[in-house]
Design an enzyme around this catalytic site. Structure first.
Site, PDB file in Angstrom:
ATOM      1  N   HIS A 123      41.976  30.662  38.127  1.00 46.40           N
ATOM      2  CA  HIS A 123      42.833  31.499  38.980  1.00 46.40           C
ATOM      3  C   HIS A 123      44.246  31.606  38.400  1.00 46.40           C
ATOM      4  CE1 HIS A 123      44.534  33.057  42.801  1.00 46.40           C
ATOM      5  NE2 HIS A 123      45.573  32.288  42.465  1.00 46.40           N
ATOM      6  N   GLU A 124      44.825  30.473  38.046  1.00 55.03           N
ATOM      7  CA  GLU A 124      46.199  30.492  37.518  1.00 55.03           C
ATOM      8  C   GLU A 124      46.259  31.203  36.165  1.00 55.03           C
ATOM      9  OE1 GLU A 124      48.574  29.909  39.477  1.00 55.03           O
ATOM     10  OE2 GLU A 124      47.453  28.845  41.022  1.00 55.03           O
ATOM     11  N   HIS A 127      46.577  34.873  36.649  1.00 52.03           N
ATOM     12  CA  HIS A 127      47.933  35.397  36.851  1.00 52.03           C
ATOM     13  C   HIS A 127      48.609  35.699  35.518  1.00 52.03           C
ATOM     14  CE1 HIS A 127      48.037  35.016  41.123  1.00 52.03           C
ATOM     15  NE2 HIS A 127      47.966  33.684  41.137  1.00 52.03           N
ATOM     16  N   ASP A 133      47.648  37.845  43.311  1.00 57.46           N
ATOM     17  CA  ASP A 133      46.854  37.206  44.362  1.00 57.46           C
ATOM     18  C   ASP A 133      46.226  38.287  45.224  1.00 57.46           C
ATOM     19  OD1 ASP A 133      47.067  34.414  44.025  1.00 57.46           O
ATOM     20  OD2 ASP A 133      49.094  34.428  44.853  1.00 57.46           O
TER      21      ASP A 133
END
Length: 188
Positions: A123-124, A127, A133
């Site tokens: 997920h990170e 980014h 998000d």
């Protein structure tokens, strides 16, 4: 890699199809027929990720399995990394710089609450690869982050998320690019 294979296949199909349409058959130069799209290499340094290093490596591998236009590789000795990954006691967050550059924090606070370390890592990294998000969201959306709950362990981007990364990095057959703010800390 999906797009690179597709590009070679399309070139081969066109070489066979044109003569069937009544045109003169001309052999394509081998550089065109053998052309593959090169992925943009983005390096990451997980040496500061402490106990989360293997989760970061797995998160990077998941992105490599999922998209063609960018490839995440561990930094080599003497090389400056595009992405720095650090462990700390806070909440997971990303500080994107330019596309494919920034800092990721794998926060122990979320891990202590039961969130999956590989999902956090993927997920990170998402980014840093340009994705925002998508909260609240279902477990099927990697970028739904913590809103999917601690029971969600899915570390894989969905089709939309994959297409956005492909577009951001110039991949063929990709949709419109995502708009992730740069220089802003994204706390998940």
């Amino acid at each position: 890699m999906h797009v690179r294979t597709l590009t070679t296949t399309v070139a081969a199909v066109l070489a066979v199809t044109f003569p069937l349409l009544g045109g003169q058959a001309v052999a394509a130069p081998s550089s065109v027929a053998d052309h593959t799209l090169a992925a943009r290499v983005v390096t990451y340094d997980a040496s500061g990720a402490a106990e989360f290093k293997s989760a970061v490596d797995r998160g990077a591998a998941i992105w490599n399995e999922s998209v063609d236009a960018v490839e995440l590789r561990p930094v080599t000795a003497g090389q400056r990394a595009n992405i720095r990954v650090l462990a700390d006691n806070g909440w997971p967050r990303a500080l994107p710089g330019s596309l494919g550059n920034g800092t990721v924090y794998i926060g122990r606070q979320a891990v202590d609450q039961g969130y999956n370390t590989v999902r956090i890592s993927a997920h990170e990294l998402g980014h840093i690869l340009g994705l925002p998000d998508r909260k609240p969201g279902p477990c099927s959306s990697l970028m739904s982050g913590s809103s999917a709950g601690v029971a969600c362990t899915n570390p894989y981007p969905n089709a939309t998320e994959k297409a956005e990364v492909e577009a951001d990095f110039g991949g063929a057959l990709a949709g419109p690019a995502a708009t992730t703010p740069r220089g802003v800390v994204i706390v998940d």
